[in-house]
Design an enzyme around this catalytic site. Structure first.
Site, PDB file in Angstrom:
ATOM      1  N   LYS A 196       1.042   0.081  -1.187  1.00 30.58           N
ATOM      2  CA  LYS A 196       1.299  -1.170  -0.457  1.00 30.58           C
ATOM      3  C   LYS A 196       0.601  -2.365  -1.120  1.00 30.58           C
ATOM      4  O   LYS A 196      -0.086  -2.198  -2.112  1.00 30.58           O
ATOM      5  CB  LYS A 196       0.847  -1.014   1.002  1.00 30.58           C
ATOM      6  CG  LYS A 196       1.511   0.173   1.719  1.00 30.58           C
ATOM      7  CD  LYS A 196       2.973  -0.077   1.910  1.00 30.58           C
ATOM      8  CE  LYS A 196       3.802   1.033   2.522  1.00 30.58           C
ATOM      9  NZ  LYS A 196       3.224   2.240   2.994  1.00 30.58           N
TER      10      LYS A 196
HETATM   11  C1  LIG Z   1       8.284   1.478   6.975  1.00 33.19           C
HETATM   12  C2  LIG Z   1       7.057   2.346   7.077  1.00 33.19           C
HETATM   13  N1  LIG Z   1       6.517   2.557   8.288  1.00 33.19           N
HETATM   14  C3  LIG Z   1       5.415   3.306   8.447  1.00 33.19           C
HETATM   15  C4  LIG Z   1       4.798   3.897   7.373  1.00 33.19           C
HETATM   16  C5  LIG Z   1       3.606   4.773   7.608  1.00 33.19           C
HETATM   17  O1  LIG Z   1       2.450   4.298   6.997  1.00 33.19           O
HETATM   18  P1  LIG Z   1       1.282   5.293   6.587  1.00 33.19           P
HETATM   19  O2  LIG Z   1       1.716   6.010   5.354  1.00 33.19           O
HETATM   20  O3  LIG Z   1       0.128   4.367   6.327  1.00 33.19           O
HETATM   21  O4  LIG Z   1       1.041   6.200   7.730  1.00 33.19           O
HETATM   22  C6  LIG Z   1       5.310   3.707   6.095  1.00 33.19           C
HETATM   23  C7  LIG Z   1       4.655   4.343   4.948  1.00 33.19           C
HETATM   24  O5  LIG Z   1       4.973   4.188   3.813  1.00 33.19           O
HETATM   25  C8  LIG Z   1       6.478   2.924   5.937  1.00 33.19           C
HETATM   26  O6  LIG Z   1       7.027   2.720   4.729  1.00 33.19           O
END
Ligand SMILES: Cc1ncc(COP(=O)(O)O)c(C=O)c1O
Length: 400
Positions: A196
């Protein structure tokens, strides 16, 4: 090497000797120093580092409350729980997302209702409005690839006022009509996974202007307890538990890394934008390649650069393009298979035809490498590889 060479998938020499990832974090010495200082501070979790990271997020996103949590997924779980959503409820969302968005709804006991996307690849306001029933309790939009969903248009289209959660895992630093992501929805969730804009290793945050929601999310982050460990000093040792929470806390050293990374966000966004603009100018003449949408008034954070491959015009289908790019050492990938067509969701009764535009989009998308650590020469490799694959595909009858 030129586009005229045979692609690696057809027996030519691969363009790259070292693979080019689609996304990658950048860590500076300053980031490492910040983590070391936090580790030596005597506080490993919670405390001033977390509070300082939250304050920096509030300032950057122009929102009164930021609650740092252990992942973007935890942020979604807490956002849904803070609205009291559970069994018997429905939440409208988009299928063009990581499974985490929909699974947060399922884990709460509610039912995800998948509505179609618009030209911006985000939840279409009209489709979302048509998906609202008497059971709908909220909507979750997704800022696909870093482009903010038009939350105002969505609210205006709804048959009645409903809370909007913006899954902004892709879009920290983006803006709509000059307003930063974080200030647009009722609750905005962020992810700080390494690919990210900024990272804490694993981590996330909920942002909201509503003090009651922020308070609930803080409690849910910490087992539903009425006070945190640092608040229970001296004579303040009593606590109560008022709701069913869990441990979704971020460590102090992760927060210190996030705070340090956030200081470079402007630089990171500028570099991502520069690379995206350069891709646009270099890819626009390759037959069958559709460029990412750029709706007016929206500034993307360019988490992903996702093209659309029109199989007829390009000469082969999307899966062949990804395989062929990977054979060149370019780790192109798919964001995302439509969530409602994944086995888990099919087994729960979802199927093709639910969201036709999203389904067609997800069959065409290819994510090309885009991250601040890549060079122009890396990017040139991607473009040459794609052009080479297209020329070969257009003249290889077996592929059509
Ligand atoms: C659109 C979206 N929502 C939620 C998440 C979840 O984030 P995390 O990996 O930090 O749990 C991601 C992860 O890449 C994502 O791309």
């Amino acid at each position: 090497m030129t586009p005229d060479n045979l692609p690696a998938v057809a027996g030519g020499p691969p363009l790259r000797s070292s693979p080019l990832a689609y996304g990658r974090h950048v860590l500076t010495d300053r980031d490492v120093d910040a983590v070391v200082v936090a580790l030596r501070s005597g506080t490993l979790t919670g405390g001033l580092d977390v509070a300082s990271f939250e304050a920096a997020l509030e300032a950057r996103c122009d929102v009164p409350h930021a609650v740092a949590v252990s992942s973007g997924t935890a942020a979604l779980d807490l956002a849904v729980a803070s609205l009291g959503i559970g069994a018997g409820d429905e939440v409208v969302t988009t299928p063009v997302t990581f499974v985490s968005t929909a699974s947060a709804i399922v884990r709460s006991g509610a039912v995800p209702v998948f509505a179609d996307v618009g030209d911006d690849r985000c939840l279409d306001p009209g489709a979302a409005a048509r998906a609202v029933t008497s059971r709908t309790r909220a909507l979750i939009t997704v800022d696909y690839s870093g482009l903010p969903a038009d939350v105002e248009a969505l609210r205006a289209a709804l048959p009645r006022p409903l809370p909007v959660i913006a899954d902004a895992a892709h879009s920290l630093g983006a803006s709509l009509g000059g307003r930063p992501v974080g200030s647009l929805a009722d609750i905005t969730t962020l992810s700080f996974h390494p690919v990210k804009q900024i990272t804490t290793g694993e981590g996330g945050a909920c942002l909201t202007a509503d003090p009651a929601l922020a308070d609930r999310i803080r409690r849910l982050r910490n087992h539903g307890m009425t006070s945190s460990a640092e608040e229970r000093g001296g004579m303040q040792w009593r606590y109560d538990v008022t709701c069913l929470g869990s441990n979704h806390r971020l460590t102090a050293f992760q927060a210190a890394l996030g705070r340090s990374q956030l200081d470079r966000l402007v630089e990171v966004l500028a570099r991502r934008r520069q690379l995206a603009d350069r891709y646009d100018s270099m890819l626009r003449d390759i037959p069958g390649v559709g460029l990412p949408p750029r709706p007016p008034g929206r500034q993307s954070a360019w988490h992903l650069y996702a093209i659309e491959v029109a199989a007829e015009a390009f000469g082969c289908d999307r899966d062949t393009v990804i395989d062929a790019l990977r054979a060149e050492g370019i780790e192109a990938t798919l964001h995302y298979p439509a969530v409602h067509l994944l086995s888990l969701y099919r087994s729960r009764g979802y199927g093709p035809g639910t969201a036709p535009r999203a389904e067609a989009l997800c069959s065409r998308l290819v994510t090309l490498p885009l991250h601040p650590a890549m060079s122009e020469s890396d990017q040139d490799d991607v473009v040459v590889a794609l052009a080479r694959i297209q020329r070969w595909a257009a003249t290889a009858p077996a592929l059509r």
